[in-house]
Design a protein around this motif. Structure first.
Motif, short mmCIF file in Angstrom:
data_model
loop_
_atom_site.label_atom_id
_atom_site.label_comp_id
_atom_site.label_asym_id
_atom_site.label_seq_id
_atom_site.Cartn_x
_atom_site.Cartn_y
_atom_site.Cartn_z
N LEU B 24 0.87 -1.23 0.12
CA LEU B 24 -0.30 0.33 -0.28
C LEU B 24 0.78 1.34 0.01
O LEU B 24 1.64 0.98 0.35
N VAL B 25 0.79 2.26 -0.73
CA VAL B 25 1.38 3.69 -0.55
C VAL B 25 0.85 4.60 -0.33
O VAL B 25 -0.83 4.56 -0.79
N SER B 26 1.18 5.17 0.61
CA SER B 26 0.19 6.44 0.87
C SER B 26 1.05 7.88 1.20
O SER B 26 2.44 7.65 0.66
N ALA B 27 0.26 8.98 1.33
CA ALA B 27 0.68 9.95 0.66
C ALA B 27 -0.34 11.37 1.36
O ALA B 27 -1.24 11.07 1.20
N ALA B 28 0.44 12.38 1.85
CA ALA B 28 -0.46 13.69 2.24
C ALA B 28 0.28 14.66 1.66
O ALA B 28 1.45 14.62 1.55
N GLY B 31 -3.62 19.06 3.61
CA GLY B 31 -4.77 18.44 4.14
C GLY B 31 -5.18 17.09 3.60
O GLY B 31 -6.30 15.98 4.05
N GLU B 32 -4.75 16.70 2.72
CA GLU B 32 -5.69 15.50 1.90
C GLU B 32 -4.25 14.32 1.83
O GLU B 32 -3.71 14.60 2.20
N GLN B 33 -5.38 13.30 1.65
CA GLN B 33 -4.01 11.54 1.88
C GLN B 33 -4.75 10.83 1.16
O GLN B 33 -6.59 10.66 0.95
N ASP B 34 -4.27 10.41 0.76
CA ASP B 34 -4.14 9.49 -0.14
C ASP B 34 -3.60 7.72 -0.04
O ASP B 34 -3.01 7.77 0.92
N VAL B 35 -4.20 6.18 -0.15
CA VAL B 35 -3.81 5.58 -0.02
C VAL B 35 -4.19 4.85 -1.73
O VAL B 35 -5.19 4.66 -1.72
N MET B 36 -3.09 3.81 -1.85
CA MET B 36 -3.89 3.02 -3.29
C MET B 36 -2.35 1.85 -3.28
O MET B 36 -1.48 1.83 -1.96
N ALA B 37 -3.10 0.78 -3.79
CA ALA B 37 -2.22 -0.54 -4.27
C ALA B 37 -1.50 -0.07 -5.08
O ALA B 37 -1.74 0.09 -5.97
N MET B 109 3.64 8.18 12.79
CA MET B 109 5.06 7.88 13.37
C MET B 109 5.86 8.99 13.68
O MET B 109 6.08 9.86 13.22
N THR B 110 6.36 9.22 14.66
CA THR B 110 7.53 9.80 15.04
C THR B 110 8.31 10.64 15.02
O THR B 110 9.18 9.12 14.12
N GLY B 111 8.40 11.81 14.14
CA GLY B 111 9.93 12.35 13.89
C GLY B 111 9.14 12.56 12.34
O GLY B 111 9.81 12.98 10.65
N PHE B 112 7.78 11.50 11.41
CA PHE B 112 7.61 11.81 10.47
C PHE B 112 6.05 12.10 10.09
O PHE B 112 4.82 11.13 9.54
N GLU B 113 5.19 13.10 10.74
CA GLU B 113 4.17 12.90 11.12
C GLU B 113 3.79 14.04 10.26
O GLU B 113 2.08 13.88 9.61
N ASP B 114 4.20 13.94 9.01
CA ASP B 114 3.51 14.79 7.76
C ASP B 114 3.50 13.49 7.05
O ASP B 114 2.27 13.80 5.51
N LEU B 115 3.24 12.43 7.08
CA LEU B 115 3.43 10.88 6.37
C LEU B 115 2.22 10.25 7.07
O LEU B 115 1.98 10.11 8.23
N PRO B 116 0.96 9.71 6.49
CA PRO B 116 0.02 8.71 6.78
C PRO B 116 0.32 7.56 6.63
O PRO B 116 1.15 6.83 5.82
N PHE B 117 0.67 6.97 7.67
CA PHE B 117 0.55 5.00 7.69
C PHE B 117 -0.09 4.62 8.31
O PHE B 117 -1.69 4.56 9.15
N VAL B 118 -0.37 3.43 7.24
CA VAL B 118 -2.16 2.34 7.71
C VAL B 118 -1.23 0.95 8.34
O VAL B 118 -0.66 0.52 9.06
N ALA B 119 -2.76 1.68 9.62
CA ALA B 119 -2.52 0.39 11.28
C ALA B 119 -2.54 -1.08 9.78
O ALA B 119 -3.72 -1.10 9.26
N GLY B 120 -2.26 -1.49 10.65
CA GLY B 120 -2.98 -2.99 10.39
C GLY B 120 -1.49 -3.70 9.65
O GLY B 120 -1.89 -5.21 9.74
N CYS B 121 -0.46 -3.40 9.04
CA CYS B 121 0.60 -3.80 8.17
C CYS B 121 1.15 -4.52 9.21
O CYS B 121 1.52 -4.03 10.27
N ALA B 122 2.40 -4.99 8.54
CA ALA B 122 3.32 -6.53 9.18
C ALA B 122 4.29 -4.90 9.30
O ALA B 122 5.42 -5.27 9.36
N ALA B 123 4.64 -3.98 8.00
CA ALA B 123 6.17 -3.02 8.55
C ALA B 123 5.81 -2.56 7.30
O ALA B 123 4.83 -2.02 6.82
#
Lengths: 193, 193
Positions: B24-28, B31-37, B109-123
């Motif tokens: 999954l690739v995510s970006a913001a 104020g907008e954020q998106d996630v794609m496969a 994630m601390t130190g990467f507050e501008d980036l959206p991370f998807v919960a439930g992933c393995a890495a």
């Protein structure tokens, strides 16, 4: 070439590498042939089908590919884990008998007689290099068009992998590091939404 | 962010994607954020760690990445197959509520507050784009340096995947086509030679 090898339509060929298997890359030039392992091979486009593969400058296979512009990307199976690790860790430059020691058996495909195909794999993609000197020099990154595709029909049929019903020995390998591989596992099918 | 998420040393981060999982690739941005496969994500270098990912021009995520130059590549797990397929087949451009409908939960994630991370992933791999306009325009191919890496310590510990002993729900997904995935399977360890 065994009786189970069947051509895969080029428009379905991306499915052969889509699940991220470790590959063997092979090439030949001037009577010389080499096979290397490449975990970093990846789909790039559907039509015409393209892929990327990372080829280290130290490999003899890369030299053969740069000379001829053609190579094969193939998917080793579970019984080939040791073979895959061996050709990935030994260079033809240092060890002329590398392929024989590794137990690599080469065969040829009709219409692609210049290319060495590795027997015992689950699928094979004949590739034509798309020269991109900046990528090759700066990143060891090679782009190619897939110009021929085949699979073992016991595990890939009618455009689909059939790992669930096939012999587990036909499963693809997925490399981590230091001799640790995983075979591909259980099928999960989700609803189209 | 759950208690099991632990940082992975950057020099070991290639091991997170080496076995070819679907991502999954995510970006913001703004104020907008998106996630794609993205099934076509792949290792490119060890040190500094780099990866490639193919991002179609039609995706909103790509626009956000081109604007900010930063994104996250993360590895969805078995229970996220439907979520992965949903975000891969629906565009934020057409469906503003896409992430909510898909059940995507974002954390930071601390130190990467501008980036959206998807919960439930393995890495998770935080990535800094290395601009290569020719690759991006001609091939939809993006190159990035990995600037942060984390994994769920229940399945990746001390630099190694531990799929064999972990809950099968933490296995990575490997996409084929048409809603068909495979989970990563059994471990195979070969001798160093």
């Amino acid at each position: 070439m065994n009786q189970y090898i069947q051509a895969v339509p080029l428009e379905k060929s991306y499915r052969l590498v889509n699940h991220g298997p470790t590959t063997l890359v092979s090439a030949a030039s001037g009577g010389e042939q080499d096979v290397m392992a490449a975990a970093w091979a990846c789909g790039l486009d559907f039509s015409p089908p393209k892929l990327t593969v990372v080829l280290d400058k130290s490999t003899r296979t890369r030299e053969l590919i740069e000379r001829e512009g053609r190579f094969v990307v193939q998917l080793p199976t579970v019984p080939q884990a040791q073979l895959t690790h061996y050709v990935g860790n030994h260079s033809l430059n240092d060890e002329p008998g590398k392929l024989q020691t590794a137990g690599v058996e080469i065969f040829h495909m009709t219409g692609f007689e210049d290319l060495p195909f590795v027997a015992g794999c689950a699928a094979w993609l004949a590739c034509q290099l798309i020269p991109e000197p900046h990528n090759q020099t700066s990143y060891d990154l090679f782009i190619a068009e897939v110009i021929g595709a085949w699979a073992d029909s016991r595990v890939f049929r009618s455009g689909h992998w059939e790992f669930a019903s096939a012999d587990p020995a036909l499963r693809t390998l997925h490399y981590i590091a230091g001799g640790q591989f995983y075979a591909i596992g259980d099928e999960i099918v989700v609803n189209e939404q």
